[in-house]
Scaffold this active site. Structure first.
Site, PDB file in Angstrom:
ATOM      1  N   GLU A   1      -1.778  -0.083   8.057  1.00 47.68           N
ATOM      2  CA  GLU A   1      -2.739  -1.031   8.603  1.00 47.68           C
ATOM      3  C   GLU A   1      -2.052  -1.910   9.623  1.00 47.68           C
ATOM      4  O   GLU A   1      -0.819  -1.930   9.725  1.00 47.68           O
ATOM      5  CB  GLU A   1      -3.367  -1.883   7.486  1.00 47.68           C
TER       6      GLU A   1
ATOM      7  N   HIS B   1       0.843  -1.202   0.000  1.00 49.61           N
ATOM      8  CA  HIS B   1       0.000   0.000   0.000  1.00 49.61           C
ATOM      9  C   HIS B   1       0.875   1.248   0.000  1.00 49.61           C
ATOM     10  O   HIS B   1       1.978   1.242   0.559  1.00 49.61           O
ATOM     11  CB  HIS B   1      -0.905   0.024   1.228  1.00 49.61           C
TER      12      HIS B   1
ATOM     13  N   HIS C   1       3.086  -7.650   1.625  1.00 51.82           N
ATOM     14  CA  HIS C   1       2.461  -8.604   2.551  1.00 51.82           C
ATOM     15  C   HIS C   1       1.391  -9.441   1.864  1.00 51.82           C
ATOM     16  O   HIS C   1       0.844  -9.065   0.835  1.00 51.82           O
ATOM     17  CB  HIS C   1       1.870  -7.888   3.765  1.00 51.82           C
TER      18      HIS C   1
ATOM     19  N   ARG D   1      -0.971  -4.701  -6.369  1.00 51.45           N
ATOM     20  CA  ARG D   1      -0.657  -6.132  -6.365  1.00 51.45           C
ATOM     21  C   ARG D   1       0.652  -6.420  -7.082  1.00 51.45           C
ATOM     22  O   ARG D   1       0.843  -6.013  -8.224  1.00 51.45           O
ATOM     23  CB  ARG D   1      -1.765  -6.933  -7.057  1.00 51.45           C
TER      24      ARG D   1
HETATM   25 ZN    ZN Z   1      -2.988  -4.969   2.860  1.00 52.57          ZN
END
Ligand code: ZN
Length: 323
Positions: free
Chosen positions: A120, A102, A177, A196
């Site tokens: 996050e 991200h 991740h 991605r």
């Molecule tokens: Zn994520």
């Protein structure tokens, strides 16, 4: 002081999101009514346009969280910002999430229509015996990363470690991740931007593959981030409360309540998000307001001025507030 029902805690109605990697545990483990097919995400407390939660019951019944943020600022002590800053989810990672990364606020703001970036963190609720997380990567720079991806050297490239219930992982922007075989309580910035790297060559029901975003990945990956070796929580528990993380966007903590140990949390923040993630159940009272029953999968928002949160019962909760 007479209780002010407009300042009582609020229960958002979750929004469910189908994902290629999702399963059915949001129904079987949490008792939610979910759509057919693989469901990967429960957006439990969200004002994001891709999944805005309406409030159920109480003084604000039917009002969307985005609407309350915009038009009832007293509920959030006039907190700054043009959008509700947090997004609380439960993830059912039945299969691998894409290997992803991200952006931070600066990159997302410039390249994604003014979106927030996405810091996050994941609290592992349940993990299969062979559950793994991929967190961090071992290339030293863009060129090496691109070469290893092109040659599909995934096991060399990705930092993969076993996970267990009760583990906690902070995932900063720029950290590659993925995860498989776990139920996760996620606390994040209110953002839906994912780049991605790799999607395991999977195809969607219509035969297409999900888009990859290699150029953006190379832009945002933090090549100097240290590699984690485990997610064990080592912070001390004090009066039932364990601080899991603190960053410039949010603080996250775990609350453990048992029949002989009720817990009171001062609610002196602009707002607080609380999710009951395990246990037999219990109650919460905000200030001198009414008693609310909680069960596994209950999520609520405690607004400014609701009073201290008094919990009783047998349960584990994850709570957060914005910084
Ligand atoms: Zn994520």
């Amino acid at each position: 002081m007479a209780s002010d029902i407009t300042r009582d805690i609020m229960f958002p109605k979750p929004v469910f999101v189908e994902k290629i990697w999702g399963g059915r545990k949001l129904e079987t483990e949490f008792g939610y009514t979910i759509p057919d097919g693989p469901v990967g995400e429960c957006w439990s407390i969200s004002a994001h346009p891709n999944g805005d939660c309406p409030i159920e019951g109480g003084a604000w019944d039917g009002r969307y969280l985005s609407d309350l943020w915009a038009n009832e600022p007293q509920l959030f002590a006039g907190a700054k910002g043009d959008r509700f800053p947090l997004l609380i989810k439960i993830l059912d990672a039945h299969d691998y999430l894409s290997v992803q990364v991200h952006p931070d606020d600066a990159y997302a703001g410039a390249h994604e229509n003014g979106s927030l970036g996405k810091s996050e963190c994941w609290y592992i609720l349940e993990a299969d015996p062979d559950a793994r997380i991929m967190i961090g990567q071992k290339a030293h720079d863009r060129d090496e990363f691109a070469a290893m991806v092109a040659e599909h050297r995934w096991s060399e490239l990705l930092n993969e470690i076993p996970i267990h219930a009760g583990d906690f992982f902070a995932i900063n922007p720029g950290t590659v991740h993925a995860v498989k075989g776990a139920l996760i309580l996620e606390t994040q910035q209110s953002s839906d931007v994912t780049y991605r790297v790799y999607d395991f060559d999977r195809r969607q029901p219509d035969g297409s593959e999900r888009e990859l975003h290699m150029a953006q990945c190379l832009d945002v990956i933090d090549f100097s981030a240290p590699l984690l070796t485990d997610g064990a929580v080592t912070a001390p528990e004090v009066d039932g409360i364990t601080k899991l993380m603190s960053c410039s966007y949010f603080d996250v903590f775990r609350v453990r309540v048992s029949p002989d140990k009720p817990v009171v949390i001062p609610q002196d923040k602009p707002f607080m998000c609380v999710s009951m993630v395990s246990g037999k159940g219990g109650t919460v009272v905000a200030g001198d307001g009414p008693t609310h029953e909680l069960e596994k999968g209950s999520h609520f928002l405690a607004p400014a001025g609701c009073g201290d949160l008094a919990f009783a019962g047998d349960m584990e909760l994850i709570a957060s507030y914005a910084n």
